[in-house]
Write an enzyme that holds these catalytic residues in place. Sequence first.
Site, PDB file in Angstrom:
ATOM      1  CB  CYS A  75      60.875  53.721  44.760  1.00  0.00           C
ATOM      2  SG  CYS A  75      60.429  52.052  45.269  1.00  0.00           S
ATOM      3  CG  HIS A  76      54.932  51.052  42.480  1.00  0.00           C
ATOM      4  ND1 HIS A  76      54.117  50.446  43.407  1.00  0.00           N
ATOM      5  CD2 HIS A  76      54.111  51.455  41.472  1.00  0.00           C
ATOM      6  CE1 HIS A  76      52.865  50.458  42.973  1.00  0.00           C
ATOM      7  NE2 HIS A  76      52.835  51.068  41.813  1.00  0.00           N
ATOM      8  CB  THR A  77      57.701  52.114  48.046  1.00  0.00           C
ATOM      9  OG1 THR A  77      58.061  50.770  47.698  1.00  0.00           O
ATOM     10  CG2 THR A  77      57.257  52.157  49.493  1.00  0.00           C
ATOM     11  CG  HIS A 102      62.192  55.164  49.592  1.00  0.00           C
ATOM     12  ND1 HIS A 102      61.050  55.459  48.873  1.00  0.00           N
ATOM     13  CD2 HIS A 102      62.546  53.907  49.239  1.00  0.00           C
ATOM     14  CE1 HIS A 102      60.731  54.407  48.124  1.00  0.00           C
ATOM     15  NE2 HIS A 102      61.624  53.460  48.318  1.00  0.00           N
ATOM     16  CD  GLU A 103      65.051  53.768  44.204  1.00  0.00           C
ATOM     17  OE1 GLU A 103      64.773  52.579  44.166  1.00  0.00           O
ATOM     18  OE2 GLU A 103      65.192  54.442  43.177  1.00  0.00           O
ATOM     19  CB  CYS A 143      71.389  50.064  65.260  1.00  0.00           C
ATOM     20  SG  CYS A 143      71.255  48.402  65.995  1.00  0.00           S
ATOM     21  CB  CYS A 187      69.736  45.127  67.322  1.00  0.00           C
ATOM     22  SG  CYS A 187      69.715  44.955  65.514  1.00  0.00           S
ATOM     23  CB  CYS A 191      73.138  44.920  63.630  1.00  0.00           C
ATOM     24  SG  CYS A 191      71.988  46.106  62.883  1.00  0.00           S
ATOM     25  CB  CYS A 248      68.467  47.117  61.922  1.00  0.00           C
ATOM     26  SG  CYS A 248      68.837  48.218  63.298  1.00  0.00           S
ATOM     27  NE  ARG A 272      62.776  44.400  61.705  1.00  0.00           N
ATOM     28  CZ  ARG A 272      62.510  43.215  62.247  1.00  0.00           C
ATOM     29  NH1 ARG A 272      61.336  42.653  62.064  1.00  0.00           N
ATOM     30  NH2 ARG A 272      63.406  42.610  62.983  1.00  0.00           N
ATOM     31  CB  CYS A 332      64.918  51.581  47.311  1.00  0.00           C
ATOM     32  SG  CYS A 332      63.397  50.636  47.521  1.00  0.00           S
ATOM     33  NE  ARG A 363      63.727  53.005  41.173  1.00  0.00           N
ATOM     34  CZ  ARG A 363      62.682  52.192  41.343  1.00  0.00           C
ATOM     35  NH1 ARG A 363      61.717  52.169  40.422  1.00  0.00           N
ATOM     36  NH2 ARG A 363      62.610  51.425  42.406  1.00  0.00           N
TER      37      ARG A 363
END
Length: 380
Positions: free
Chosen positions: A48-50, A70-71, A100, A103, A106, A114, A118, A178, A373
Amino acid sequence: MSTTTGQVIRCKAAIAWEAGQPLKIEEVEVSPPQKMEVRVKILYASLCHTDVYFWEAKGQNPVFPRILGHEAAGIVESVGEGVSDLAPGDHVLPVFTGECGECVHCKSEESNMCTLLRINTDRKVMIHDQQSRFTINGQPIYHFLGTSTFSEYTVIHSGCLVKINPQAPLDKVCILSCGFCTGFGATVNVAKPKKGSSVAIFGLGAVGLAAAEGARVAGASRIIGVDINSSRFELAKKFGVTEFVNSKECGKPVQEVIAEMTDGGVDRSVECTGNINAMISAFECVHDGWGVAVLVGVPHKDAVFQTHPVNFLNERTLKGTFFGNYKPRTDIPSVVERYMNKELELEKFITHEVSFSEINKAFDYMLKGESLRCIISFDH
């Protein structure tokens, strides 16, 4: 019981040692999961670009050495104390934000932000004990977005793992964790265009094309793609985009061009660039009386949004969204089912595939603007 349960696992991971330098595949030690944690065997990841943004470290606090990613999609190897809803063998998608279940966010029907889990781009260790689960010869290697999926095994908080249908092809549904859900959800869950309506999409990268896909699935009759790169226009037709505007070449503010094209403005707009001027244009190009603009892109930390208050008084609405307003564990399994039922097409987002040993090629494809991707296959 797995023979690795409770043991340190030695495996390969792609380490980012310093900003902008190629990742190095090295052997890491991955500790067993602690309280409310799960150790996952990663089978497929996508870039991902992130990941690229934090690897370049141009606009935020640099944290190295780090395992990015993260993907992804994988299978639970073992679970830590207190984890009751996941078991070894479960198929899961890691997600950079969590749920979670306890909270105020959620428990709210309206929020997916969250309090505990988060997104936190600066957090580099696990919440439970503020320690990393990765080491090389005793040196800690830091986590990224609570997921660190560029490793054959990773440790993730159970609230950031989505249990999915074991029949789903992991090399396809990994992109749901993502980018796709961020764009698609921004349209279908937040903008909510009506059948036959007009939608403008700002930015035709992977997230913008997912937003366009959302508009297509919702039945929008006109989907106007806005980008500064005209080479993206042909591909965007596959995602339902019907008309195009190059905002660099139109000679006047793009919101004025869109207002002229649509007799006063589009019904909905979705901004997927993070550029503050695009954000302002996305808001000012929606029709008065009912227009809704949704901001998805993350702006520069010093950016300021400026528009005349009369735009609000004229009954235009500005909204923001985070991960497409999806609660990860509650909502993402049904998105997987929509794909399984052939209601969603994920294959057209996947432009390249590489083996884990060639992970730097995925970065090259993205830096050159060649990929939407790129799937990274872990050859276990």
